[in-house]
Design a protein around this motif. Structure first.
Motif, PDB file in Angstrom:
ATOM      1  N   LYS A 174      23.765 -43.731 -16.397  1.00  0.00           N
ATOM      2  CA  LYS A 174      24.628 -44.850 -16.001  1.00  0.00           C
ATOM      3  C   LYS A 174      25.261 -44.609 -14.635  1.00  0.00           C
ATOM      4  O   LYS A 174      25.448 -45.540 -13.849  1.00  0.00           O
ATOM      5  CB  LYS A 174      25.737 -45.048 -17.034  1.00  0.00           C
ATOM      6  CG  LYS A 174      25.273 -45.518 -18.398  1.00  0.00           C
ATOM      7  CD  LYS A 174      26.466 -45.653 -19.329  1.00  0.00           C
ATOM      8  CE  LYS A 174      26.048 -46.027 -20.739  1.00  0.00           C
ATOM      9  NZ  LYS A 174      27.232 -46.097 -21.655  1.00  0.00           N
ATOM     10  N   ALA A 175      25.606 -43.354 -14.358  1.00  0.00           N
ATOM     11  CA  ALA A 175      26.296 -43.027 -13.111  1.00  0.00           C
ATOM     12  C   ALA A 175      25.358 -42.930 -11.913  1.00  0.00           C
ATOM     13  O   ALA A 175      25.819 -42.829 -10.776  1.00  0.00           O
ATOM     14  CB  ALA A 175      27.065 -41.718 -13.273  1.00  0.00           C
ATOM     15  N   GLY A 176      24.044 -42.940 -12.146  1.00  0.00           N
ATOM     16  CA  GLY A 176      23.094 -42.847 -11.043  1.00  0.00           C
ATOM     17  C   GLY A 176      22.809 -41.431 -10.599  1.00  0.00           C
ATOM     18  O   GLY A 176      22.399 -41.209  -9.456  1.00  0.00           O
ATOM     19  N   THR A 214      29.926 -45.600 -10.192  1.00  0.00           N
ATOM     20  CA  THR A 214      28.577 -45.074 -10.076  1.00  0.00           C
ATOM     21  C   THR A 214      28.416 -44.372  -8.729  1.00  0.00           C
ATOM     22  O   THR A 214      29.250 -44.503  -7.834  1.00  0.00           O
ATOM     23  CB  THR A 214      27.530 -46.192 -10.217  1.00  0.00           C
ATOM     24  OG1 THR A 214      27.712 -47.132  -9.152  1.00  0.00           O
ATOM     25  CG2 THR A 214      27.690 -46.899 -11.559  1.00  0.00           C
TER      26      THR A 214
END
Length: 475
Positions: free
Chosen positions: A187-189, A235
């Motif tokens: 999700k955070a990249g 992110t």
């Protein structure tokens, strides 16, 4: 800087240059800390609140050990007293995960492999309780080291683990004093495959959000380090191609620090198979390689930056893996000079390194972890003088990401009056951690101004500060 301090420092440095007084003295034999072969990292934090930091040493092929600071560079083994039971630690990081004013401990031990990562929560009886299985942060992903930062801006410290494979960002979901973590790497990249060794959080682009630099590489695979810039939505975006950090390959350690006193964090990056590199930040997260800086180390693992000689300029110490620890004094203007008579031994295979005021005299001492068992504690021989120690708190816990800046009196927030800056961090580089507080050596009978900028935009400013201890609370 005051004339008295300049004269004192000149004497100390002339004595060092003449061979009569080294900057450091090896006090390992009398410290009470055994060599502990197979150490890779070192954590120095004040666990009991007495102002003297303890030393934690993960051990790759043995039991992890904790040593209480008894004063005078003497330590006692309190591993059993604190309830630490596990072995095989590679890197570790302390941070207050449940905001109760007590430091908790996360140990990474997955790369060789030995077992799952371990999370200990410190209780109010002064013992650590293993909550690995119930916390959600115990997964083994060939981990090397870890750092903590409030990555999502909710006031709680999250955990980032550097792994051989895909790194892991664990989001802290603590509620009512019970910690639990969610793997939000994708999700955070941050779900990029690679061989990572360490990382450091810092607001590299000056927008008030904590960015992330990860050091990577391996034999036959000179992977570049990665710079991830944090977006407002929490992110991260990979900005390595635009950052100027392309030559940061096959690295294991990095130190982020305001080396040129312009208010932003520069990067010193070690190289395992070539020359170490210094990159200067333009304040917007774009870096330029600083050639001719006077730093000549190479084939290194860990590194740390801090003012070891008391002139307010952060110096650089480098843990050579194929050579000794080397000390480079900051001359200002992006120039450094190696301190030849630093009092450091010739042992190689040095790995983690941390700076801290171990004996409480206002200057930075040094501990070096060594895989072959030549761990060393070095006491700083800088001349006695006044010092200011500053802690930035958010509630009961250290405010990771806070920027503490010291100015000339009357020059508050004037970039031309900036004397030194410190960014509060929970861990950095290769398997290392220094105390959360900032330590500034001051001139006699001189007052200064101070600002503390907290993540989220809150700022506290103080005028007319002098020697002593300051605790700055986030508004």
């Amino acid at each position: 800087m005051g004339i008295a301090v300049i004269n004192t420092l000149a004497v100390v440095l002339m004595m060092a240059a003449s061979g009569s007084q080294p900057m450091f003295t090896d006090v390992t034999a009398a410290s009470g800390i055994p060599p502990l072969k197979y150490a890779e990292g070192v954590n120095i934090v004040d666990l009991d609140g007495d102002g003297l930091p303890e030393i934690f040493l993960p051990n790759v092929k043995g039991r992890d050990r904790l040593f209480r600071n008894l004063g005078g560079c003497r330590f006692g083994d309190v591993t059993d007293e604190y309830g630490l039971t596990e072995s095989g630690g590679i890197g570790a990081v302390f941070g207050d995960l449940d905001c109760d004013g007590l430091l908790d401990l996360y140990v990474v031990r997955g790369a060789y492999p030995y077992g799952e990562n371990v999370l200990y929560m410190q209780d109010h009886g002064g013992r650590f309780v293993d909550v690995s299985k119930t916390s959600g942060a115990a997964n083994r992903k060939n981990g090397i080291s870890a750092v903590m930062e409030d990555a999502d801006g909710d006031g709680r410290l999250d955990i980032f683990a550097s792994n051989w494979g895909v790194n892991t960002l664990y989001r802290n979901r603590a509620k009512s004093g019970v910690v639990s973590f969610e793997d939000v790497t994708v999700k955070a990249g941050l779900a990029e495959e690679g061989k990572s060794w360490g990382s450091v959080f810092s607001d590299f682009d000056g927008d008030g959000l904590a960015d992330l630099f990860v050091v990577r590489g391996g034999f036959g695979k000179p992977e570049e380090g990665r710079l991830y810039i944090k977006r407002p939505d929490g992110t991260f975006a990979d900005r390595t191609p635009q950052s100027g950090l392309k030559e940061a390959r096959w690295s294991m350690g990095a130190a982020a620090c305001d080396l040129d006193t312009d208010g932003d964090a520069d990067l010193f990056i070690t190289s395992y198979d070539g020359p170490d590199r210094l990159y200067m930040n333009d304040g917007k997260g774009r870096f330029s390689l600083k050639d001719g800086a006077g730093i000549t180390s190479s084939r290194s693992v860990g590194a740390a930056a801090g003012d070891i000689d008391g002139d307010l300029l952060p110096d650089i110490v480098v843990a050579g893996y194929q050579g000794p620890v080397r000390v480079f004094r900051n001359l200002g203007g992006g120039k450094f000079k190696e301190l030849k008579n630093a009092g450091i031994g010739n042992a190689d295979r040095n790995e983690g390194i941390a700076l801290a005021d171990v004996d409480g005299d206002g200057d930075l001492d040094m501990y070096v972890a060594n895989y072959d068992g030549d761990n060393r504690l070095y006491r700083n021989n800088a001349a006695p003088g006044p010092a200011l120690k500053v802690s930035a708190l958010s509630g009961k816990c250290a405010a990771a990401g806070a920027k503490i800046k010291l100015y000339k009196s009357g020059g508050l927030d004037d970039p031309k009056a900036l004397l030194a800056s410190h960014e509060v961090r929970a861990g950095y580089g290769f398997c290392s951690q220094s105390p959360f507080e900032a330590v500034f050596r001051l001139a006699e009978n001189v007052k200064y101004d101070l600002s503390v900028s907290f993540p989220g935009g809150k700022k506290v400013m103080k005028k007319g500060v002098g020697p002593g201890q300051l605790v700055i609370q986030k508004p």
